[in-house]
Design an enzyme around this catalytic site. Structure first.
Site, PDB file in Angstrom:
ATOM      1  N   HIS A   7      -2.838   6.339   3.769  1.00 46.82           N
ATOM      2  CA  HIS A   7      -3.274   4.337   3.658  1.00 46.82           C
ATOM      3  C   HIS A   7      -4.107   4.335   4.937  1.00 46.82           C
ATOM      4  O   HIS A   7      -5.656   3.502   4.214  1.00 46.82           O
ATOM      5  CB  HIS A   7      -1.544   4.265   4.260  1.00 46.82           C
ATOM      6  CG  HIS A   7      -1.705   2.944   4.683  1.00 46.82           C
ATOM      7  ND1 HIS A   7      -2.375   2.132   6.123  1.00 46.82           N
ATOM      8  CD2 HIS A   7      -1.933   1.683   4.166  1.00 46.82           C
ATOM      9  CE1 HIS A   7      -2.116   1.141   5.990  1.00 46.82           C
ATOM     10  NE2 HIS A   7      -2.499   0.537   4.837  1.00 46.82           N
ATOM     11  N   SER A  17       1.153  -0.768  -0.066  1.00 50.44           N
ATOM     12  CA  SER A  17      -0.184  -0.044   0.172  1.00 50.44           C
ATOM     13  C   SER A  17       0.750   1.189  -0.417  1.00 50.44           C
ATOM     14  O   SER A  17       0.677   2.268  -0.487  1.00 50.44           O
ATOM     15  CB  SER A  17      -1.293  -0.273   1.423  1.00 50.44           C
ATOM     16  OG  SER A  17      -1.818  -1.070   1.192  1.00 50.44           O
ATOM     17  N   ARG A  75       0.451   8.021   6.392  1.00 48.51           N
ATOM     18  CA  ARG A  75      -0.053   6.839   6.256  1.00 48.51           C
ATOM     19  C   ARG A  75      -2.133   7.536   6.947  1.00 48.51           C
ATOM     20  O   ARG A  75      -2.885   7.064   6.987  1.00 48.51           O
ATOM     21  CB  ARG A  75       0.657   6.888   8.132  1.00 48.51           C
ATOM     22  CG  ARG A  75      -0.313   5.855   8.767  1.00 48.51           C
ATOM     23  CD  ARG A  75       0.440   5.680  10.558  1.00 48.51           C
ATOM     24  NE  ARG A  75       1.574   4.950   9.940  1.00 48.51           N
ATOM     25  CZ  ARG A  75       2.189   3.183   9.884  1.00 48.51           C
ATOM     26  NH1 ARG A  75       0.418   2.643   9.428  1.00 48.51           N
ATOM     27  NH2 ARG A  75       2.399   2.419   9.691  1.00 48.51           N
TER      28      ARG A  75
END
Length: 224
Positions: free
Chosen positions: A47, A20, A44
């Site tokens: 993500h 990812s 993040r």
């Protein structure tokens, strides 16, 4: 609908996260708006939400990353505005750092205070946290009233500025305004999002990104 769906071959949970991040990196090529640890945080966030717009919306106080890392290295107390945010910061990351994560929303004193003073529980929880816990990091992903009260208490001198405030309340009533208050305060190191977007999971993932930095440091030094 016809045709075969081609799936990526990913064997382990850790491989999914790694893949990812690789996809996010490839879709946001260098030079990027953020570098280093700021990029790790922004990545993040993407993500967690699959929302690339956050890269343009996230804002970092100049001292936020350094101050947040220092607090985590010291084994700080973290206060969240929801149980969801608390659960989103797993103890497998916090325990090795000696950090404690607490949410006071269901504390009996908070419930009683909110009822007596006709405020939200988030407002009352912020006041109780300031008076009793004195957390070094605040993670606010849901309640604008918590963020507004925090900023007001700092400006009134009732509490000293925390090491870091992750200010990401989501919604349509005072969410954007509360984050604007935080970013205009000046004395509070913050990581925040402009506008209406946010949420508990998003706010929690910022702490996870910072914790990963400190855990990686300790692994390199042989401490863990």
């Amino acid at each position: 609908m016809s045709g075969k769906v081609e799936l990526m071959a990913v064997a382990k949970p850790g491989d999914i996260e790694k893949k990812s991040f690789e996809i996010i990196d490839s879709e946001v090529p260098e030079p990027r708006r953020f570098e280093g640890i700021e990029w790790q945080i922004a990545r993040r966030m993407v993500h967690t939400t699959a929302d690339f717009d956050l890269i343009d919306l996230v804002r970092f106080h100049p001292d936020a990353v350094a101050s947040g890392l220092e607090a985590l290295r010291a084994g700080c107390t973290i206060a969240t505005d929801t149980e969801m945010a608390r659960c989103g910061i797993p103890m497998r990351r916090m325990t090795p750092l000696g950090c404690d994560v607490r949410c006071l929303m269901n504390d009996p004193d908070v419930i009683a205070s909110a009822k007596k003073n006709l405020t939200t529980r988030a407002h009352a929880a912020m006041e109780l946290a300031a008076d009793t816990m004195r957390p070094e990091i605040h993670v606010i992903g849901n309640a604008p009233t918590a963020l507004i009260r925090l900023v007001n208490m700092v400006e009134e001198g009732r509490m000293k500025p925390p090491a870091l405030v992750v200010g990401m309340p989501v919604g349509f009533v005072n969410a954007a305004e509360s984050k604007a208050m935080l970013m205009h305060c000046g004395s509070i190191p913050y990581i925040a999002i402009e506008g209406r977007k946010g949420g508990s999971a998003l706010a929690a993932c910022v702490i996870n990104a910072l914790a990963e930095v400190v855990l990686a440091e300790r692994e390199l030094s042989g401490e863990i």
